[in-house]
Design an enzyme around this catalytic site. Structure first.
Site, PDB file in Angstrom:
ATOM      1  N   SER A 185       0.862  -1.283   0.120  1.00 19.52           N
ATOM      2  CA  SER A 185       0.060  -0.051   0.054  1.00 19.52           C
ATOM      3  C   SER A 185       0.852   1.266   0.171  1.00 19.52           C
ATOM      4  O   SER A 185       2.228   1.253   0.119  1.00 19.52           O
ATOM      5  CB  SER A 185      -0.861  -0.058   1.135  1.00 19.52           C
ATOM      6  OG  SER A 185      -0.055   0.344   2.391  1.00 19.52           O
ATOM      7  N   LYS A 186       0.191   2.494   0.027  1.00 16.42           N
ATOM      8  CA  LYS A 186       0.885   3.693  -0.042  1.00 16.42           C
ATOM      9  C   LYS A 186       2.270   3.677   1.047  1.00 16.42           C
ATOM     10  O   LYS A 186       3.047   4.380   0.630  1.00 16.42           O
ATOM     11  CB  LYS A 186      -0.018   4.961   0.270  1.00 16.42           C
ATOM     12  CG  LYS A 186      -0.997   5.136  -0.986  1.00 16.42           C
ATOM     13  CD  LYS A 186      -0.263   5.878  -2.055  1.00 16.42           C
ATOM     14  CE  LYS A 186      -0.986   6.066  -3.268  1.00 16.42           C
ATOM     15  NZ  LYS A 186      -0.167   5.404  -4.604  1.00 16.42           N
TER      16      LYS A 186
END
Ligand code: GLU
Length: 500
Positions: free
Chosen positions: A250-251
């Site tokens: 994820s980010k």
């Protein structure tokens, strides 16, 4: 063999989904199959055309072209779910007619109350079945009175749904834990589990390779295949791609979308090669393989079922390899946007592109990504002698014994452009004789004067690059490139001033 990638256009293409697309593509290409792209855009609130366009662009950039899909069309189109609503409506009606589906009028409040009651009594929440046996006439009457029901699939009681997953082996679910899923919403839009079955069946998909987040949908889908009289495809559920800390990528881990990797200067063949090796091995010791070779070796049964870890270091290693292997002219095309953004060149003229291509060999060996190349050749475009002289580390070089003699000799000996290694070497030899300096004491002052930096690429390459840049037609570079002669003069003036 017919395979498909079925993205929902609700954002950018995540590298995990790109890997799913790639595995489908590899199997199709290695086995002479057909690869289909289908856009799952029935979620009207979240789907956008921009997202669809960017997903298509990313897939094309990766080289994952499709045989049938929204822009190329094909015998099983349309390939956008929003253009197939009539098909879902017709199959939903058939299911109702055959008793496999029914209208449900339960309000959200009612559903919520049922859910709470089940949780309170320790049962897993699922649809309570309130409308399951509503007589047909009653349902009609409520619709005539203006109520807008959903349509639910009638999950048969007490059956065990099993399938052989090509990655995970035998999988079994009891229908008892599956509540009757909504297949058509009250606004007439189909739900994912239903649309996907209609589409995969009508598009004659033989193998569904997708993320393991869909594994619990598969028994519902298999029951619907059965109810509609379709033969199901084979399924392969891929483990999710995780970050180095074993949580889904994820980010927090940095770049996650194909677009971001592209912007940061990874080559598509590096990303493709790297993604193929997450959870799969082509066998043997080689890892750097062109996509055609990956395809011919790929078997979905060989994909591992443990989580794949995304390793940025390994991707960078592959990118370095592919940057070095790429033809300079192509690399120049891929890099041009960084040079434009840095304000080094003003447009993509043929002269500018040829010049960029000529600079790349001295830079690619020492960077992980194309984006970093501009920094390696900043000395060509953004040389500022006066600013360099004000920097302490450069002043320190000039204070080394003999450095001033080197600078003075340099300014005297550069009488014209130094366009190749030989003319640079010959000039450096003359400076050596004149100044009496050699080795580091000779080349360090030459480097700071001509590049304005204390480190950088080999002078053999850097110096001719500077002088070739200084001879480009006006307007090729955003600012004129100062020649070595002019650069040496700036430093010599300063040295002269210090001495007087
Ligand atoms: N649209 C679904 C997704 O993006 C596709 C799932 C599937 O391949 O069946 O997750």
């Amino acid at each position: 063999m017919r395979l498909r990638f079925a993205p929902s256009p609700t954002g950018q293409l995540h590298v995990g989904n790109a890997r799913t697309a790639l595995f489908n593509w590899l199997l199709a290409h290695g086995k002479d199959g057909t690869f289909i792209l289908r856009i799952e855009d029935t979620d009207a609130e979240r789907s956008t055309r921009e997202s669809e366009t960017s997903i298509l662009e990313d897939l094309r950039w990766l080289g994952l072209d499709w045989d049938e899909g929204p822009d190329v069309e094909g015998p099983h189109g349309p390939y956008r779910q929003s253009e197939r609503l009539h098909l879902y409506a017709s199959y939903a009606n058939e299911m109702i007619g055959a008793g496999h589906a029914y209208y449900c009028f339960c309000s959200p409040q009612q559903l919520d109350a049922d859910r709470q009651a089940m949780l309170a009594s320790g049962r897993p929440p699922r649809y309570a079945g309130t409308c399951r046996d509503l007589p047909d006439g009653k349902a009609r009457a409520r619709m005539d009175a203006g109520e807008r029901p959903v349509i639910r699939f009638r999950v048969p009681a007490g059956v065990e749904v099993t399938f052989t997953d090509l990655v995970r082996g035998e999988v079994a679910f009891s229908s008892e834990v599956i509540g009757d899923p909504v297949i058509v919403r009250s606004d007439g839009r189909p739900a994912y589990n239903f649309a996907v079955v209609v589409d995969d069946a009508l598009m004659e998909i033989t193998h569904v390779i997708r993320g393991e987040d869909h594994i619990s949908n598969t028994p519902r889908q298999l029951l619907m295949y059965q109810a509609m009289g379709f033969a199901p495809p084979q399924f392969a559920h891929l483990s999710l791609v995780m970050g180095p800390d074993h949580t889904p990528l994820s980010k927090r881990h940095g770049a996650t979308s194909v677009m971001e990797f592209r912007e940061r200067g990874y080559l598509p063949e590096a990303l493709v090669n790297y993604l193929a090796l997450i959870g799969w091995s082509p066998g043997g010791d080689e890892e750097l393989l062109p996509v055609g070779e990956l395809a011919s070796r790929f078997n979905v049964e060989d994909v591992g079922h443990s989580a794949g870890i995304f390793d940025p270091e390994k991707l960078a290693w592959m990118n370095r390899h592919y940057m070095k292997a790429a033809a300079p002219a192509r690399l120049a095309g891929e890099c041009a946007r960084y040079f434009l953004k840095a304000g080094f060149v003003s447009q993509r003229t043929p002269e500018a592109m040829d010049y960029l291509a000529s600079l790349l060999p001295m830079a690619v060996g020492s960077v992980d990504r194309l984006e970093e190349i501009t920094d390696r050749v900043r000395f060509v475009f953004a040389y500022d002698g006066t600013a360099a002289l004000a920097r302490p580390e450069i002043a320190a070089v000039l204070h080394e014994p003999g450095a001033r003699d080197v600078i003075t000799a340099l300014a005297a000996e550069i009488t014209g452009p130094l366009l190749d290694r030989e003319s640079f070497r010959a000039m450096a030899n003359r400076v050596k004789d004149l100044s009496g300096q050699k080795g580091k004491a000779l080349f360090h002052p030459i480097r700071v004067a001509l590049t304005g930096e204390v480190g950088g690429p080999e002078l053999d390459l850097a110096v001719p690059a500077i002088d070739r840049g200084s001879m480009l037609p006006r307007g090729t570079t955003a600012r004129p490139v100062l020649s070595c002669r002019e650069r040496a003069a700036v430093f010599a003036r300063q040295v002269g001033r210090d001495l007087s």
